[in-house]
Design an enzyme around this catalytic site. Structure first.
Site, mmCIF file in Angstrom:
data_model
loop_
_atom_site.group_PDB
_atom_site.id
_atom_site.type_symbol
_atom_site.label_atom_id
_atom_site.label_comp_id
_atom_site.label_asym_id
_atom_site.label_seq_id
_atom_site.Cartn_x
_atom_site.Cartn_y
_atom_site.Cartn_z
ATOM 1 N N ARG A 267 -12.317 -43.801 -69.488
ATOM 2 C CA ARG A 267 -13.391 -42.894 -69.102
ATOM 3 C C ARG A 267 -14.045 -42.362 -70.364
ATOM 4 N NH1 ARG A 267 -12.673 -37.003 -66.325
ATOM 5 N NH2 ARG A 267 -12.722 -36.422 -68.518
ATOM 6 N N TYR B 29 -17.068 -28.909 -70.959
ATOM 7 C CA TYR B 29 -15.860 -29.232 -70.190
ATOM 8 C C TYR B 29 -15.719 -30.749 -70.073
ATOM 9 C CZ TYR B 29 -12.616 -29.343 -66.218
ATOM 10 O OH TYR B 29 -11.543 -29.576 -65.393
ATOM 11 N N ASP C 243 -17.473 -39.238 -65.614
ATOM 12 C CA ASP C 243 -17.341 -38.119 -64.678
ATOM 13 C C ASP C 243 -18.516 -37.164 -64.877
ATOM 14 O OD1 ASP C 243 -16.581 -36.009 -63.077
ATOM 15 O OD2 ASP C 243 -14.549 -35.844 -63.894
ATOM 16 N N HIS D 131 -18.789 -34.338 -63.188
ATOM 17 C CA HIS D 131 -18.280 -32.981 -62.938
ATOM 18 C C HIS D 131 -19.202 -32.172 -62.027
ATOM 19 C CE1 HIS D 131 -15.807 -33.703 -66.732
ATOM 20 N NE2 HIS D 131 -14.931 -33.484 -65.769
ATOM 21 N N GLU E 281 -18.334 -40.851 -61.329
ATOM 22 C CA GLU E 281 -17.485 -39.913 -60.583
ATOM 23 C C GLU E 281 -18.154 -38.560 -60.414
ATOM 24 O OE1 GLU E 281 -13.320 -37.471 -61.391
ATOM 25 O OE2 GLU E 281 -13.781 -39.256 -62.559
ATOM 26 N N GLU F 75 -11.947 -35.204 -55.895
ATOM 27 C CA GLU F 75 -10.823 -34.510 -56.524
ATOM 28 C C GLU F 75 -10.716 -33.059 -56.074
ATOM 29 O OE1 GLU F 75 -11.878 -32.936 -60.891
ATOM 30 O OE2 GLU F 75 -12.155 -35.086 -60.687
ATOM 31 N N ARG G 246 -10.971 -39.945 -54.648
ATOM 32 C CA ARG G 246 -10.481 -39.327 -55.878
ATOM 33 C C ARG G 246 -9.449 -38.222 -55.643
ATOM 34 N NH1 ARG G 246 -9.400 -39.517 -60.249
ATOM 35 N NH2 ARG G 246 -10.552 -37.854 -61.276
ATOM 36 N N GLU H 92 -5.936 -42.513 -62.544
ATOM 37 C CA GLU H 92 -6.176 -41.664 -63.719
ATOM 38 C C GLU H 92 -4.828 -41.257 -64.312
ATOM 39 O OE1 GLU H 92 -8.733 -37.629 -64.832
ATOM 40 O OE2 GLU H 92 -8.158 -38.022 -62.749
ATOM 41 N N TRP I 242 -25.911 -26.253 -58.685
ATOM 42 C CA TRP I 242 -25.486 -27.436 -57.970
ATOM 43 C C TRP I 242 -24.267 -27.113 -57.130
ATOM 44 C CZ3 TRP I 242 -22.585 -27.107 -62.452
ATOM 45 C CH2 TRP I 242 -23.297 -27.066 -63.658
#
Length: 410
Positions: free
Chosen positions: A148, A160, A218, A220, A244, A270, A291, A347, A410
């Site tokens: 990743r 992050y 990702d 996020h 992702e 996730e 995920r 992962e 978001w």
């Protein structure tokens, strides 16, 4: 008949906080489960200690499905991350006990191995492209076959998901942790700058490492559906394994817009915790990879049901597995992933040495593949003396503000 004699809730912080359940039966068998909810650990610990543990004592530890339904339906207040992480920990612990009593690793109880091992991906990141190259090479040297790629954004500070200290050593928990302190840190974010910068990073990485290396990214949850579709389309020339969490998926229908705009493989889930979070996404084939973490999605029992449902729609697993999942949760994911037909990728981040002194593991990582091992149960033991040496410490995940000072939208 054996019964549940005690349910302990163990908190430890060997570099970050973990919540572990240990169930002991009247026959002396013990099982471990992971209940870590990153940044909200005490909420789960209280739920388990004050509400779940007292009603489990005296129950049959072999009745895993019945106990799952008892905890899920009996509370009336269903779903949610605190409830589902608590149920997950109990579920894992009961599977651990069942494996130890049977003398078999949990994956054998789930139907046996469907593959030799689990393809794993690691986390490469950096503030500048040369640092990203170094991080990718470090992961390849460690044996990863998939990586990743995360990047800082010019003009912003710490982001992050981007390491400030490399992939190993004291910085192992530095870029996806709940950070120590009494309140969250605040990070600045600019989606437009990110969208302009990201394709240049993947162009450079593909040019340096060639077309064969599976690359993941990702988002996020930081894009609107339109933005997610745009960034997905801009990354199509670089052949990502997946994009992702490109947009928040609480509104599952929003992924229809993303699918309209890009052919990019999509992974989401996730922060989901039940099969209902996936219903539209799976039946309309709006994603390609699930995920969820065993730790946050009701345990092995419930996540296997999600994956059985997903298999009807050619959707594979990509279970959440960074270091906010304890070694117990990582082991549970490996046992489940090894047994299901529609495994995709796992992962995997190696925990710090102090964490691995608390949690003694039997799983292995070699030649890019994970394997849970053949020790009966989940194959993880908890060292009380090591765990007691690391007391709980308050920590919070960072929050984002846009460059104009408002909270993200978001």
């Amino acid at each position: 008949m054996s019964t549940i004699e005690s349910v302990e809730v163990l908190l430890t912080n060997p570099g970050r906080n973990f919540v572990t359940v240990r169930i002991t039966t009247s026959d002396g068998a013990t099982g471990l489960g992971d209940a870590t909810l990153n940044g909200r650990e005490l909420a789960v610990a209280s739920y388990l200690r004050d509400h779940v543990a007292p009603i489990l004592v005296g129950r049959d530890p072999s009745a895993i499905e019945d106990t799952w339904q008892y905890l899920y339906r009996g509370a009336y207040w269903r779903r949610g991350p605190v409830t589902m992480a608590s149920i997950a920990a109990v579920d894992m612990a009961l599977w651990d006990i069942k494996g130890k009593v049977a003398g078999l690793p949990v994956y054998q109880l789930l139907g046996g191995a469907a593959r030799r091992g689990l393809l794993a991906y690691g986390h490469a990141s950096g503030a500048e492209i040369p640092q990203i190259f170094d991080s990718v090479r470090e992961h390849l040297d460690e044996g990863y076959r998939a990586v990743r790629v995360q990047t800082a954004v010019p003009g912003l500070g710490q982001v992050y998901g981007v390491s400030a200290a490399g992939a190993s050593g004291s910085g192992r928990y530095d870029y996806e942790p709940a950070r120590p302190g009494t309140r969250p840190t605040e990070e600045q974010w600019d989606t437009r700058a990110y969208m302009q910068h990201l394709p240049t990073v993947f162009e450079a990485v593909r040019g340096e490492f060639g077309p064969e290396l599976p690359l993941l990214h990702d988002g996020h949850h930081r894009m609107t559906p339109n933005q997610a579709g745009q960034i997905g389309r801009s990354l199509e020339p670089y052949d990502l394994f997946w994009l992702e969490d490109c947009t928040p998926a609480e509104n599952q229908q929003s992924l229809r817009r993303v699918r309209d705009l890009t052919s990019q493989p999509l992974a989401i889930g996730e922060i989901f915790n039940s099969i209902w979070d996936y219903q539209t996404l799976i039946t309309e084939q709006l994603i390609d990879y699930v995920r969820s973490a065993v730790t946050h999605t009701g345990g092995i029992t419930h996540l296997k049901k999600i994956m059985d449902f997903a298999s009807l729609y050619q959707i594979k697993s990509g279970f959440h597995g960074p270091t906010d999942i304890s070694p117990v949760g990582q082991a549970a994911a490996m046992h489940l992933g090894l047994a299901i037909h529609n495994f995709g990728i796992q992962e995997y981040m190696r925990h710090s040495d102090p964490t691995l002194e608390v949690f003694r593991t039997s799983y292995t990582f070699a030649d890019g593949l994970l394997h849970p091992g053949d020790v009966p149960g989940l194959g993880v033991e908890y060292d009380d003396q090591a765990g007691d040496a690391h007391g709980y410490s308050p920590a919070y995940l960072p929050v984002n503000r846009l460059t104009d000072g408002t909270m993200h939208d978001w």
